[in-house]
Design a protein around this motif. Structure first.
Motif, short mmCIF file in Angstrom:
data_model
loop_
_atom_site.label_atom_id
_atom_site.label_comp_id
_atom_site.label_asym_id
_atom_site.label_seq_id
_atom_site.Cartn_x
_atom_site.Cartn_y
_atom_site.Cartn_z
N GLY A 167 0.82 -1.22 0.00
CA GLY A 167 0.00 0.00 0.00
C GLY A 167 0.85 1.25 0.00
N GLU A 209 0.44 3.93 -3.02
CA GLU A 209 0.07 5.31 -2.71
C GLU A 209 1.13 6.29 -3.21
OE1 GLU A 209 -2.40 6.90 0.98
OE2 GLU A 209 -0.31 6.52 1.52
N SER A 217 -5.60 -9.77 -0.98
CA SER A 217 -4.97 -9.23 0.23
C SER A 217 -4.17 -10.30 0.95
CB SER A 217 -6.03 -8.66 1.16
OG SER A 217 -6.75 -7.62 0.52
N THR A 219 -7.37 -3.22 4.47
CA THR A 219 -7.59 -1.77 4.43
C THR A 219 -6.70 -1.06 3.42
OG1 THR A 219 -6.03 -1.43 6.26
CG2 THR A 219 -8.37 -1.68 6.83
N GLN A 220 -5.73 -1.76 2.84
CA GLN A 220 -4.93 -1.14 1.78
C GLN A 220 -5.81 -0.83 0.56
OE1 GLN A 220 -1.84 -0.24 2.80
NE2 GLN A 220 -2.68 -1.25 4.64
N LEU A 221 -6.90 -1.56 0.43
CA LEU A 221 -7.82 -1.29 -0.68
C LEU A 221 -8.43 0.10 -0.55
CD1 LEU A 221 -9.67 -4.73 -0.89
CD2 LEU A 221 -7.51 -4.04 -1.95
N GLN A 222 -8.68 0.52 0.68
CA GLN A 222 -9.19 1.87 0.89
C GLN A 222 -8.15 2.92 0.51
OE1 GLN A 222 -10.21 1.28 5.03
NE2 GLN A 222 -12.40 1.30 4.55
N ARG A 223 -6.89 2.63 0.81
CA ARG A 223 -5.82 3.56 0.43
C ARG A 223 -5.74 3.68 -1.09
NH1 ARG A 223 -0.26 2.06 3.27
NH2 ARG A 223 0.28 4.15 2.54
N ALA A 236 -8.15 3.13 -3.22
CA ALA A 236 -9.35 3.83 -3.69
C ALA A 236 -9.20 5.34 -3.51
CB ALA A 236 -10.59 3.32 -2.96
N ARG A 237 -8.66 5.77 -2.36
CA ARG A 237 -8.46 7.20 -2.14
C ARG A 237 -7.44 7.78 -3.12
NH1 ARG A 237 -8.63 5.71 3.41
NH2 ARG A 237 -6.34 5.70 3.50
N GLY A 262 -9.19 -8.22 -4.03
CA GLY A 262 -9.23 -6.77 -3.91
C GLY A 262 -8.44 -6.05 -4.98
N THR A 275 -10.12 -2.98 -7.20
CA THR A 275 -9.63 -1.61 -7.03
C THR A 275 -8.81 -1.20 -8.24
OG1 THR A 275 -7.81 -2.52 -5.69
CG2 THR A 275 -9.68 -1.55 -4.51
#
Length: 448
Positions: free
Chosen positions: A87, A91, A113, A123-127, A129-130, A153, A157
């Motif tokens: 992640g 990012e 994951s 939760t790296q998927l949320q990173r 996505a952001r 994931g 993503t």
């Protein structure tokens, strides 16, 4: 490229050389954040086997002349899985793309994951996505190339979340990996080809064609323009119809030039956007994509003369919104007897799909130009038409509904169909007089 190619082999397939980006440093507790027994040893074995110290390689490179940020997954490193350090790298790659205004290409091969990091891995998927949202807000195109396998994931993503999704033939693609699917699940549903048919991916591209295809996409998607697209020249009849029924007859003629002829004449090259990302595609009824017109990029959404399916309207709406975000003008070609009205079309959401296209056109952030090249049947045609910038060819018509159906609604006998066509004032010259279209296009200067 061989099956399960390494990250660096994937990079070599699309570029002649690359500069690897610097990676963020992260302190790691023994056996990772969960203290998973044997995790450090597994990572060490993966590093020795692959020569990589994480599951992604991030770089900057030229792809057929266009500078881009590239993310390549190393499936040999713990199945290309995403953990906290993955992640960090992803990012940072997105941030580099935003800072330097570069498109981003993900060469995906992942099983999802990383189990050894539990929910912290998920939760790296949320990173991601952001980071993707920030890149979109910056007006940058995101392209994914699905390698074998692309599951979990990573598919949900970087893969399915991209603006354009290309896939290698036979690649395993699906949210559920092979070890977690229901017993007896049809394996053909989890393939690149199935995802294209379902509208979740745009095209399957052979490895030997990938660099050139990716280069065309990158070049076309990184050339914004504020000027509207000029309407195409007429390719068919030059004279105007005498009656409303003459207009209908000529628009329905099998000898009239069709959509493919107009696209071929207008663009020197083009790439295809396919699928509504909602489980459907309408490849026979709606052609969408980006093309080269006189040295600049124009997006297009074009009906083909058939009844347009709900997936076709949703694909066109997707095209209009993507072009708006990238600053690219749009050309639409209207040619349909109307929206598909069978029971399956209703089950697929015909009304909401048409409403969504009306909304996308109404809120378009870049100029739209429309040419009616054949039948303009009812709201199913109007949804694709640009307000105040719609043109018509001499062998087209635009009507509130087909004259036969208008007569039926008005309870007129079949003998009244032709007079009804006249009364509806559907000829191109009528449409100009009514203010529905701006004008009637002529034949090009090189036409016989």
């Amino acid at each position: 490229m061989t099956d399960r190619a390494s990250a660096r082999e994937a990079l070599a397939l699309v570029t002649g050389g690359f500069t690897e980006l610097p990676y963020p440093e992260r302190e790691s507790a023994p056996d990772g954040p969960l203290g998973w027994p044997g995790y450090d040893a597994a990572r060490a074995r993966a590093a020795a086997r692959t020569g990589e110290d994480e599951s992604v390689v991030c770089a900057v490179a030229d792809v057929e002349g266009t500078r881009a940020v590239l993310i390549a997954f190393e499936f040999g490193f713990l199945g290309g899985s995403l953990g906290e350090r993955t992640g960090d790298r992803l990012e940072a790659a997105y941030a580099h793309a935003v800072t330097h205004r570069l498109p981003l290409v993900s060469l995906v091969a992942t099983g999802g994951s990383r189990m050894q990091e539990g929910m912290l891995a998920l939760t790296q998927l949320q990173r991601v996505a952001r980071a993707s949202a920030r890149a979109r807000e910056a007006g940058l195109p995101l392209i994914a190339v699905l390698r074998d396998p692309t599951t979990g994931g990573g598919w949900a993503t970087l893969g399915a979340g991209a603006d354009v999704v290309l896939a290698l033939p036979g690649a395993q693609v699906g949210f559920a990996g092979s070890r977690v699917r229901p017993p007896g699940a049809d394996p053909t549903a989890y393939t690149a080809e199935a995802q294209v048919a379902a509208g979740a991916a745009d095209a399957v591209v052979r490895p030997e064609e990938l660099r050139a295809t990716l280069g065309r996409w990158l070049r076309l998607l990184t050339r914004p323009s504020a000027d509207p697209a000029p309407p195409p020249f007429a390719l068919g009849a030059a004279d105007l119809p005498a009656t409303g029924w003459d207009a209908v007859r000529r628009a329905r003629s099998p000898h009239r030039p069709r959509t493919a002829a107009y696209l071929d004449a207008y663009f020197t090259s083009r790439v295809t956007l396919s699928g509504d990302r909602c489980g459907g595609a309408d490849p026979d009824g709606m052609l969408c994509g980006f093309g080269d017109h006189e040295g600049r990029t124009v997006a297009y959404a074009a009906q083909t003369g058939t009844a347009t399916r709900p997936a076709g309207y949703r694909t066109a709406a997707r095209l209009v919104r993507l072009a708006g975000r990238l600053g690219i003008p749009v050309l639409t070609l209207v040619d349909t007897p109307g929206a598909a009205n069978d029971a399956e079309a209703e089950r697929q959401g015909a009304g909401p799909a048409i409403a969504d296209l009306f909304a996308a056109v109404a809120a378009a952030r870049t100029p739209l130009t429309t040419l009616v090249i054949g039948e303009g049947g009812s709201g199913g045609a109007l949804a694709l038409a640009a307000p105040h910038n719609t043109w018509a060819t001499p062998d087209s018509y635009f009507s509130v509904i087909a004259p036969e159906l208008a007569a039926a609604i008005l309870k007129r006998p079949p003998s009244e169909v032709r007079p009804t066509a006249d009364a509806l004032r559907i000829r191109p010259q009528d449409l100009v007089e009514l203010g529905v279209v701006r004008g009637i296009v002529g034949r090009g200067p090189e036409s016989p």
